[in-house]
Design a protein around this motif. Structure first.
Motif, PDB file in Angstrom:
ATOM      1  N   ALA A 149       0.790  -1.291  -0.172  1.00 57.32           N
ATOM      2  CA  ALA A 149       0.251   0.004   0.008  1.00 57.32           C
ATOM      3  C   ALA A 149       0.741   1.417  -0.041  1.00 57.32           C
ATOM      4  N   ALA A 150       2.032   0.992   0.380  1.00 56.74           N
ATOM      5  CA  ALA A 150       2.990   2.276   0.525  1.00 56.74           C
ATOM      6  C   ALA A 150       3.415   2.568  -0.862  1.00 56.74           C
ATOM      7  N   LEU A 151       3.314   1.564  -1.771  1.00 58.24           N
ATOM      8  CA  LEU A 151       4.593   1.884  -2.918  1.00 58.24           C
ATOM      9  C   LEU A 151       3.708   2.855  -3.833  1.00 58.24           C
ATOM     10  N   PRO A 152       4.431   3.465  -4.887  1.00 52.52           N
ATOM     11  CA  PRO A 152       3.778   4.165  -5.829  1.00 52.52           C
ATOM     12  C   PRO A 152       3.305   3.424  -6.806  1.00 52.52           C
ATOM     13  N   VAL A 153       2.362   3.993  -7.772  1.00 53.96           N
ATOM     14  CA  VAL A 153       1.521   3.099  -8.733  1.00 53.96           C
ATOM     15  C   VAL A 153       2.571   2.352  -9.560  1.00 53.96           C
ATOM     16  N   GLY A 154       3.494   2.771 -10.203  1.00 54.74           N
ATOM     17  CA  GLY A 154       4.519   2.055 -11.095  1.00 54.74           C
ATOM     18  C   GLY A 154       5.236   0.977 -10.205  1.00 54.74           C
ATOM     19  N   ARG A 155       5.507   0.956  -8.998  1.00 43.77           N
ATOM     20  CA  ARG A 155       6.082  -0.142  -8.172  1.00 43.77           C
ATOM     21  C   ARG A 155       4.799  -1.270  -7.726  1.00 43.77           C
ATOM     22  N   ARG A 156       3.907  -0.589  -7.662  1.00 39.03           N
ATOM     23  CA  ARG A 156       2.586  -1.908  -7.436  1.00 39.03           C
ATOM     24  C   ARG A 156       2.278  -2.550  -8.554  1.00 39.03           C
ATOM     25  N   ARG A 157       2.540  -1.724  -9.851  1.00 36.55           N
ATOM     26  CA  ARG A 157       2.290  -2.607 -11.133  1.00 36.55           C
ATOM     27  C   ARG A 157       3.334  -3.797 -11.110  1.00 36.55           C
ATOM     28  N   LEU A 158       4.559  -3.395 -10.980  1.00 30.35           N
ATOM     29  CA  LEU A 158       5.656  -4.371 -10.913  1.00 30.35           C
ATOM     30  C   LEU A 158       5.517  -5.568  -9.839  1.00 30.35           C
ATOM     31  N   VAL A 159       4.842  -5.225  -8.778  1.00 30.36           N
ATOM     32  CA  VAL A 159       4.428  -6.288  -7.875  1.00 30.36           C
ATOM     33  C   VAL A 159       3.363  -7.018  -8.441  1.00 30.36           C
ATOM     34  N   GLU A 160       2.370  -6.709  -9.192  1.00 29.64           N
ATOM     35  CA  GLU A 160       1.388  -7.395  -9.713  1.00 29.64           C
ATOM     36  C   GLU A 160       2.241  -8.210 -10.814  1.00 29.64           C
ATOM     37  N   LEU A 161       3.043  -7.699 -11.699  1.00 30.15           N
ATOM     38  CA  LEU A 161       3.683  -8.755 -12.607  1.00 30.15           C
ATOM     39  C   LEU A 161       4.271  -9.763 -11.740  1.00 30.15           C
ATOM     40  N   ALA A 162       5.227  -9.402 -10.887  1.00 29.43           N
ATOM     41  CA  ALA A 162       5.932 -10.567 -10.021  1.00 29.43           C
ATOM     42  C   ALA A 162       5.032 -11.730  -9.478  1.00 29.43           C
ATOM     43  N   ARG A 163       3.825 -11.218  -9.114  1.00 30.54           N
ATOM     44  CA  ARG A 163       2.938 -12.183  -8.646  1.00 30.54           C
ATOM     45  C   ARG A 163       2.269 -13.022  -9.697  1.00 30.54           C
ATOM     46  N   ALA A 164       2.062 -12.196 -10.736  1.00 30.81           N
ATOM     47  CA  ALA A 164       1.569 -13.055 -12.138  1.00 30.81           C
ATOM     48  C   ALA A 164       2.664 -14.080 -12.391  1.00 30.81           C
ATOM     49  N   LEU A 165       3.917 -13.945 -12.411  1.00 28.51           N
ATOM     50  CA  LEU A 165       4.933 -14.679 -13.026  1.00 28.51           C
ATOM     51  C   LEU A 165       5.568 -15.795 -11.659  1.00 28.51           C
ATOM     52  N   ALA A 166       4.860 -15.761 -10.443  1.00 26.62           N
ATOM     53  CA  ALA A 166       5.540 -16.644  -9.631  1.00 26.62           C
ATOM     54  C   ALA A 166       5.251 -17.999  -9.972  1.00 26.62           C
ATOM     55  N   ASP A 167       4.021 -18.378 -10.278  1.00 26.65           N
ATOM     56  CA  ASP A 167       3.544 -19.895 -10.572  1.00 26.65           C
ATOM     57  C   ASP A 167       4.122 -20.155 -11.943  1.00 26.65           C
ATOM     58  N   ARG A 168       4.846 -19.634 -12.595  1.00 26.17           N
ATOM     59  CA  ARG A 168       5.379 -19.984 -14.034  1.00 26.17           C
ATOM     60  C   ARG A 168       4.167 -20.226 -14.908  1.00 26.17           C
ATOM     61  N   PRO A 169       3.442 -19.233 -15.211  1.00 24.56           N
ATOM     62  CA  PRO A 169       2.209 -19.216 -15.985  1.00 24.56           C
ATOM     63  C   PRO A 169       2.574 -19.547 -17.587  1.00 24.56           C
ATOM     64  N   ARG A 170       1.714 -20.447 -18.183  1.00 25.06           N
ATOM     65  CA  ARG A 170       1.889 -20.844 -19.572  1.00 25.06           C
ATOM     66  C   ARG A 170       1.531 -19.860 -20.609  1.00 25.06           C
ATOM     67  N   LEU A 171       0.630 -19.095 -20.281  1.00 31.19           N
ATOM     68  CA  LEU A 171       0.100 -17.775 -20.945  1.00 31.19           C
ATOM     69  C   LEU A 171      -0.065 -16.509 -19.922  1.00 31.19           C
ATOM     70  N   LEU A 172       0.722 -15.591 -20.186  1.00 27.56           N
ATOM     71  CA  LEU A 172       0.745 -14.446 -19.393  1.00 27.56           C
ATOM     72  C   LEU A 172      -0.150 -13.123 -20.006  1.00 27.56           C
TER      73      LEU A 172
END
Length: 246
Positions: A149-172
């Motif tokens: 919650a304390a991060l700026p929008v750009g950093r939060r977006r990178l957090v979302e990307l990291a979360r989406a990548l964590a489980d090794r998706p086949r299609l992102l």
């Protein structure tokens, strides 16, 4: 990896998507572009399972997922980010990313948690190692213990990307991934996307980013596909120029 076949979506008398068809090969990065109202987000909703098409099919790795829920698609390897950032504000950056792996469970239930079985400890260690790996990839290692919650929008977006990548998706699926990023962050994101060993479908208005990152591009206008091809082919297409690039 992804095949969209004759997909249509109607809202009353308005056809947001009209017989949309295209394919994305395994390991490729495909961009979806078009003016506002072209149907890009509706297409993403259909592919990710948030909306059912009135016609057509969505296949991932040859499997028809048209009637499959968004949750089951995610567990089958289809992961998505959104235009508006959606992080768990009261969790740290590392905890946000770790949450993407929790659905696998740990085995043994509460008893295993209480006694700290070796298998449970090993699984927890492996997950933490994967989180650290993804945070490093996205340039977030120094923010691992910061609250999202304390991060700026750009950093939060990178957090979302990291979360989406964590489980090794086949299609992102990445919906406006550079929104809120500065030039340096956008460049870093482009490097990350190009380095991924997965298939990526992205919607983006930053044409410089799209042309530099994507292998293929699909152009939508008023719910229809008006062009597909390499970045160079799309850039030089007179129909695309008239409708969008101008």
């Amino acid at each position: 990896m992804l095949a969209v076949e004759g997909v249509s979506v109607a809202f009353g008398g308005v056809r947001a998507l009209d017989q949309v068809s295209f394919e994305v090969g395994e390991g490729l990065v495909c961009g979806v572009i078009g003016p506002n109202g072209a149907g890009k987000t509706t297409l993403f909703d259909v592919v990710s399972g948030l909306r059912s098409p009135s016609e057509g099919r969505v296949l991932v790795a040859g499997r028809d997922l048209t009637g499959v829920s968004a949750v089951r698609r995610a567990r089958a390897g289809v992961r998505r980010t959104f235009q508006r950032t959606q992080v768990f504000g009261r969790l740290t950056v590392a905890e946000n990313v770790l949450a993407a792996l929790d659905w696998h469970g740990g085995g043994g239930g509460l008893a295993a948690d209480l006694v700290g079985r070796p298998a449970r400890r090993r699984l927890e260690r492996e997950r933490r190692e994967r989180v650290a790996e993804v945070l490093e990839l996205c340039g977030l290692s120094a923010l691992s213990d910061a609250y999202a919650a304390a991060l700026p929008v750009g950093r939060r977006r990178l957090v979302e990307l990291a979360r989406a990548l964590a489980d090794r998706p086949r299609l992102l699926l990445l919906d406006e991934p550079t929104s809120g990023l500065d030039a340096g962050q956008a460049a870093r994101l482009g490097e990350v996307v190009r380095a991924l060993d997965t298939t990526v479908l992205l919607v983006e208005h930053d044409m410089g980013f799209v042309m530099g990152v994507c292998d293929r591009i699909v152009v939508l206008d008023l719910g229809r596909v008006i062009a597909t091809g390499t970045p160079g082919e799309v850039r030089d297409d007179p129909v695309v120029r008239a409708a969008y690039l101008g």
